[in-house]
Design an enzyme around this catalytic site. Structure first.
Site, PDB file in Angstrom:
ATOM      1  N   ASP A 130       1.132  -0.741  -0.065  1.00  0.00           N
ATOM      2  CA  ASP A 130       0.068   0.226  -0.062  1.00  0.00           C
ATOM      3  C   ASP A 130       0.915   1.639  -0.190  1.00  0.00           C
ATOM      4  OD1 ASP A 130      -1.867   2.342   1.179  1.00  0.00           O
ATOM      5  OD2 ASP A 130      -2.875   1.275   2.469  1.00  0.00           O
ATOM      6  N   THR A 169      -3.872  13.956 -13.991  1.00  0.00           N
ATOM      7  CA  THR A 169      -5.337  14.213 -14.911  1.00  0.00           C
ATOM      8  C   THR A 169      -5.744  16.059 -14.733  1.00  0.00           C
ATOM      9  OG1 THR A 169      -7.782  14.626 -15.035  1.00  0.00           O
ATOM     10  CG2 THR A 169      -6.527  13.922 -12.831  1.00  0.00           C
ATOM     11  N   ASP A 170      -6.559  16.082 -16.140  1.00  0.00           N
ATOM     12  CA  ASP A 170      -6.644  17.236 -16.883  1.00  0.00           C
ATOM     13  C   ASP A 170      -7.643  17.222 -15.736  1.00  0.00           C
ATOM     14  OD1 ASP A 170      -8.562  15.275 -18.099  1.00  0.00           O
ATOM     15  OD2 ASP A 170      -8.226  16.111 -19.970  1.00  0.00           O
ATOM     16  N   GLU A 171      -9.041  16.762 -14.757  1.00  0.00           N
ATOM     17  CA  GLU A 171      -9.873  17.110 -14.370  1.00  0.00           C
ATOM     18  C   GLU A 171     -10.187  17.957 -13.483  1.00  0.00           C
ATOM     19  OE1 GLU A 171     -12.558  13.752 -13.346  1.00  0.00           O
ATOM     20  OE2 GLU A 171     -11.800  12.526 -15.597  1.00  0.00           O
ATOM     21  N   TYR A 177     -12.865  12.525  -6.833  1.00  0.00           N
ATOM     22  CA  TYR A 177     -11.686  11.760  -7.450  1.00  0.00           C
ATOM     23  C   TYR A 177     -11.112  12.993  -7.882  1.00  0.00           C
ATOM     24  CZ  TYR A 177      -8.708  10.960 -11.628  1.00  0.00           C
ATOM     25  OH  TYR A 177      -7.823  10.232 -12.000  1.00  0.00           O
ATOM     26  N   LYS A 237      -6.995  14.072  -6.700  1.00  0.00           N
ATOM     27  CA  LYS A 237      -5.916  14.544  -7.580  1.00  0.00           C
ATOM     28  C   LYS A 237      -5.601  15.700  -7.613  1.00  0.00           C
ATOM     29  CE  LYS A 237      -4.363  12.089  -9.961  1.00  0.00           C
ATOM     30  NZ  LYS A 237      -3.512  10.618  -9.839  1.00  0.00           N
TER      31      LYS A 237
HETATM   32  P1  NAD Z   1      -6.311   1.900 -12.331  1.00  0.00           P
HETATM   33  O1  NAD Z   1      -7.406   2.431 -11.112  1.00  0.00           O
HETATM   34  O2  NAD Z   1      -6.667   1.711 -13.721  1.00  0.00           O
HETATM   35  O3  NAD Z   1      -5.077   1.560 -11.305  1.00  0.00           O
HETATM   36  C1  NAD Z   1      -5.014   2.351 -10.292  1.00  0.00           C
HETATM   37  C2  NAD Z   1      -4.129   0.943  -9.732  1.00  0.00           C
HETATM   38  O4  NAD Z   1      -3.217   1.867  -8.281  1.00  0.00           O
HETATM   39  C3  NAD Z   1      -4.191  -0.387  -9.301  1.00  0.00           C
HETATM   40  O5  NAD Z   1      -3.531  -0.704  -9.970  1.00  0.00           O
HETATM   41  C4  NAD Z   1      -4.220  -0.347  -7.913  1.00  0.00           C
HETATM   42  O6  NAD Z   1      -4.454  -1.505  -7.233  1.00  0.00           O
HETATM   43  C5  NAD Z   1      -3.254   0.463  -7.268  1.00  0.00           C
HETATM   44  N1  NAD Z   1      -3.323   1.239  -6.132  1.00  0.00           N
HETATM   45  C6  NAD Z   1      -4.968   1.828  -5.739  1.00  0.00           C
HETATM   46  N2  NAD Z   1      -5.057   2.029  -4.807  1.00  0.00           N
HETATM   47  C7  NAD Z   1      -3.346   1.810  -3.754  1.00  0.00           C
HETATM   48  C8  NAD Z   1      -2.780   1.823  -2.307  1.00  0.00           C
HETATM   49  N3  NAD Z   1      -3.208   2.419  -1.721  1.00  0.00           N
HETATM   50  N4  NAD Z   1      -1.632   1.285  -2.178  1.00  0.00           N
HETATM   51  C9  NAD Z   1      -0.940   0.736  -4.130  1.00  0.00           C
HETATM   52  N5  NAD Z   1      -1.184   0.459  -5.354  1.00  0.00           N
HETATM   53  C10 NAD Z   1      -2.945   1.080  -5.251  1.00  0.00           C
HETATM   54  O7  NAD Z   1      -6.263   3.653 -12.768  1.00  0.00           O
HETATM   55  P2  NAD Z   1      -5.451   4.242 -14.146  1.00  0.00           P
HETATM   56  O8  NAD Z   1      -6.631   4.183 -14.700  1.00  0.00           O
HETATM   57  O9  NAD Z   1      -4.570   3.520 -14.349  1.00  0.00           O
HETATM   58  O10 NAD Z   1      -4.494   5.682 -13.608  1.00  0.00           O
HETATM   59  C11 NAD Z   1      -3.243   5.689 -12.933  1.00  0.00           C
HETATM   60  C12 NAD Z   1      -3.192   6.603 -12.959  1.00  0.00           C
HETATM   61  O11 NAD Z   1      -2.876   8.372 -14.012  1.00  0.00           O
HETATM   62  C13 NAD Z   1      -4.322   7.845 -11.557  1.00  0.00           C
HETATM   63  O12 NAD Z   1      -3.311   8.869 -10.661  1.00  0.00           O
HETATM   64  C14 NAD Z   1      -4.985   8.759 -12.270  1.00  0.00           C
HETATM   65  O13 NAD Z   1      -5.072   9.681 -11.412  1.00  0.00           O
HETATM   66  C15 NAD Z   1      -4.626   8.779 -13.814  1.00  0.00           C
HETATM   67  N6  NAD Z   1      -4.344   9.507 -14.745  1.00  0.00           N
HETATM   68  C16 NAD Z   1      -5.704   8.718 -15.148  1.00  0.00           C
HETATM   69  C17 NAD Z   1      -6.474   8.865 -16.941  1.00  0.00           C
HETATM   70  C18 NAD Z   1      -7.717   7.860 -16.934  1.00  0.00           C
HETATM   71  O14 NAD Z   1      -8.126   7.963 -18.310  1.00  0.00           O
HETATM   72  N7  NAD Z   1      -8.208   6.452 -16.814  1.00  0.00           N
HETATM   73  C19 NAD Z   1      -6.007  10.434 -17.395  1.00  0.00           C
HETATM   74  C20 NAD Z   1      -5.030  10.980 -16.602  1.00  0.00           C
HETATM   75  C21 NAD Z   1      -4.366  11.027 -15.429  1.00  0.00           C
HETATM   76  O1  TDX Z   2     -21.177   3.804 -19.100  1.00  0.00           O
HETATM   77  C1  TDX Z   2     -20.629   5.035 -18.379  1.00  0.00           C
HETATM   78  N1  TDX Z   2     -21.705   6.228 -19.969  1.00  0.00           N
HETATM   79  C2  TDX Z   2     -21.224   7.583 -20.014  1.00  0.00           C
HETATM   80  O2  TDX Z   2     -21.668   7.680 -20.826  1.00  0.00           O
HETATM   81  C3  TDX Z   2     -19.791   5.353 -18.528  1.00  0.00           C
HETATM   82  C4  TDX Z   2     -18.776   4.739 -16.762  1.00  0.00           C
HETATM   83  C5  TDX Z   2     -19.128   6.754 -18.599  1.00  0.00           C
HETATM   84  N2  TDX Z   2     -19.779   7.681 -19.405  1.00  0.00           N
HETATM   85  C6  TDX Z   2     -19.602   9.193 -19.584  1.00  0.00           C
HETATM   86  C7  TDX Z   2     -19.047   9.502 -18.296  1.00  0.00           C
HETATM   87  C8  TDX Z   2     -18.454  10.206 -18.920  1.00  0.00           C
HETATM   88  O3  TDX Z   2     -18.048  11.855 -19.683  1.00  0.00           O
HETATM   89  O4  TDX Z   2     -17.632   8.662 -20.439  1.00  0.00           O
HETATM   90  C9  TDX Z   2     -16.840  10.045 -20.220  1.00  0.00           C
HETATM   91  C10 TDX Z   2     -16.491   9.108 -19.615  1.00  0.00           C
HETATM   92  O5  TDX Z   2     -16.246   8.600 -18.825  1.00  0.00           O
HETATM   93  P1  TDX Z   2     -14.887   7.768 -17.374  1.00  0.00           P
HETATM   94  O6  TDX Z   2     -14.694   6.782 -18.081  1.00  0.00           O
HETATM   95  O7  TDX Z   2     -15.978   7.249 -16.008  1.00  0.00           O
HETATM   96  O8  TDX Z   2     -13.952   8.423 -17.498  1.00  0.00           O
HETATM   97  P2  TDX Z   2     -13.780   9.859 -16.842  1.00  0.00           P
HETATM   98  O9  TDX Z   2     -15.001  10.187 -15.670  1.00  0.00           O
HETATM   99  O10 TDX Z   2     -13.485  11.095 -17.763  1.00  0.00           O
HETATM  100  O11 TDX Z   2     -12.260   9.443 -16.055  1.00  0.00           O
HETATM  101  C11 TDX Z   2     -11.525   8.780 -16.596  1.00  0.00           C
HETATM  102  O12 TDX Z   2     -10.261  10.219 -17.369  1.00  0.00           O
HETATM  103  C12 TDX Z   2      -9.907  11.069 -16.233  1.00  0.00           C
HETATM  104  C13 TDX Z   2     -10.434   8.778 -15.675  1.00  0.00           C
HETATM  105  O13 TDX Z   2     -11.960   7.942 -15.123  1.00  0.00           O
HETATM  106  C14 TDX Z   2      -9.585   9.543 -14.657  1.00  0.00           C
HETATM  107  O14 TDX Z   2      -9.124   8.511 -13.669  1.00  0.00           O
HETATM  108  C15 TDX Z   2      -9.077   9.718 -15.189  1.00  0.00           C
HETATM  109  O15 TDX Z   2      -8.466  10.690 -14.507  1.00  0.00           O
END
Ligand code: NAD
Ligand code: TDX
Length: 332
Positions: free
Chosen positions: A58, A121-123, A148, A152
């Site tokens: 963790d 993230t851009d969020e 979330y 971040k």
């Molecule tokens: P994900 O949820 O797929 O993976 C997260 C990983 O972190 C998992 O393997 C989980 O087991 C691990 N984790 C969670 N809590 C933990 C803890 N306490 N200790 C150790 N490990 C832990 O997420 P993702 O989509 O791969 O995102 C990865 C990073 O990128 C995040 O920081 C997220 O904010 C950032 N990010 C994601 C997106 C996106 O579109 N998914 C976009 C921009 C930035």
């Molecule tokens: O079933 C769905 N239907 C739908 O319309 C789901 C799961 C999502 N959505 C919409 C919500 C959002 O507008 O689609 C868009 C994308 O949704 P998510 O995949 O949940 O992503 P979002 O909330 O945009 O966030 C993602 O991008 C930024 C990642 O999950 C974040 O970790 C990252 O920081």
């Protein structure tokens, strides 16, 4: 730099990054991952032995973090709770992992004077109007909407404070929405692909006019590696690939690429506080570090991703029923 510690390397983007590093560098990678519901050992299985090691632990546990940080040259910090919908249901793991976990990593890199790259993230910038000509830049004020994105944003502020107050050698990146292999099927694109495979109609939140700026996870990985290797300490870089699409367009494209009628989807209950639009201006990264995305064409990247889910049913199938049951409870 020889030994890299990658937190969250068994998650979606972390595992794509581990594959990218193994394929493009000689670095040894240690993954520190708690293996939450979002992780999968299989995502990093089969890589050359001796190059990648998984430590289950963790990031909020200093006893696990400190010796690992001490034994590595640099840390790339992906680990997080990442799903907005989950953060609306129960924010507590988001605060613990994203804020306390990042704080624990920061204190360890400070103690051992190690290089850190923090993935964000851009969020954190909130959202834009649909017709706003502006995109997010490194100077956009923080204005997060969800638990979330607020967690971040908190972690980003901690990193900046540790750079300024303690001289920690860190960089930050804020990336737009990723797609690609190994993404958990709770997320929008893989949820709809696996729905279509299962004969379930894709589910669009609200009107579907919300815009996301899509980038392939391998392009996010190459950008993070470029920043780690050549980025200026203390700087933030926005990562994006000019991939703005509204959710309706994405659902229609998935249906067309999978040979279904483009109207074969349902509108469902909207997400509370649903951000309208994200859009990234990534000129700093491109000009300073010469980075360019490899997947310039969203449709072909999406077609590759659809094929990956069709060919890796064993990877996602065990999670499908439980994921859909959770959404069904909320009318989504
Ligand atoms: P994900 O949820 O797929 O993976 C997260 C990983 O972190 C998992 O393997 C989980 O087991 C691990 N984790 C969670 N809590 C933990 C803890 N306490 N200790 C150790 N490990 C832990 O997420 P993702 O989509 O791969 O995102 C990865 C990073 O990128 C995040 O920081 C997220 O904010 C950032 N990010 C994601 C997106 C996106 O579109 N998914 C976009 C921009 C930035
Ligand atoms: O079933 C769905 N239907 C739908 O319309 C789901 C799961 C999502 N959505 C919409 C919500 C959002 O507008 O689609 C868009 C994308 O949704 P998510 O995949 O949940 O992503 P979002 O909330 O945009 O966030 C993602 O991008 C930024 C990642 O999950 C974040 O970790 C990252 O920081």
């Amino acid at each position: 730099m020889e030994r890299l510690l990658v937190t969250g390397g068994a998650g979606f983007i972390g595992s794509n990054f581990v594959h990218h590093v193994v394929n493009h560098t000689d670095l040894h990678v240690t993954v520190l991952d708690k293996l939450t519901y979002a992780a999968s050992r299989e995502s990093i299985a089969g890589l050359p032995e001796g190059r990648v090691e998984l430590v289950v632990g963790d990031i909020a546990d200093d006893d696990a973090v400190d010796p690992l940080v001490a034994a590595h040259d640099a840390v790339v910090h992906f680990a997080a709770e990442s799903h907005n919908d989950n953060s609306l249901h129960d924010p507590s793991p988001f605060i613990r992992t994203n804020i306390l976990g990042s704080y624990t990593i920061l204190e360890a890199v400070r103690r051992h004077d190690k290089r850190l790259h923090h993935v964000s993230t851009d969020e954190v910038y909130g959202d834009l109007e649909l017709d706003d000509p502006k995109r997010f830049t490194e100077d956009t004020p923080y204005n997060p909407s969800s638990p979330y994105s607020a967690s971040k944003a908190g972690s980003d502020h901690l990193v900046r404070a540790w750079v300024r107050s303690f001289g920690v050698r860190a960089t930050v990146s804020n990336c737009s929405n990723n797609y690609g292999p190994w993404q958990h099927i709770e997320k929008f694109i893989p949820r709809q692909i696996t729905n279509v495979i299962d004969g379930i109609r894709p589910k669009l939140y609200g009107s579907g006019e919300n815009v996301r700026d899509w980038i392939h996870a391998d392009d996010h990985s190459s950008a993070v590696l470029a920043i780690l290797e050549r980025g200026r300490i203390g700087e933030t870089y926005l990562i994006g690939a000019d991939g703005e699409k509204n959710n309706l367009e994405v659902v229609r494209l998935i249906l067309r690429l999978m040979g279904r009628s483009e109207d074969d989807f349902d509108h469902v209950t909207d997400r509370a506080g649903h951000d309208l639009r994200y859009a990234i201006e990534s000129g700093k990264l491109r000009q300073e570090l010469g980075w360019q995305p490899r997947f310039q064409d969203f449709e072909s990247g999406l077609a590759d991703t659809i094929r990956w889910y069709q060919e890796h049913e064993d990877w996602w199938r065990p999670h499908k029923d439980a994921t859909e049951a959770k959404y069904a409870e909320k009318g989504q």
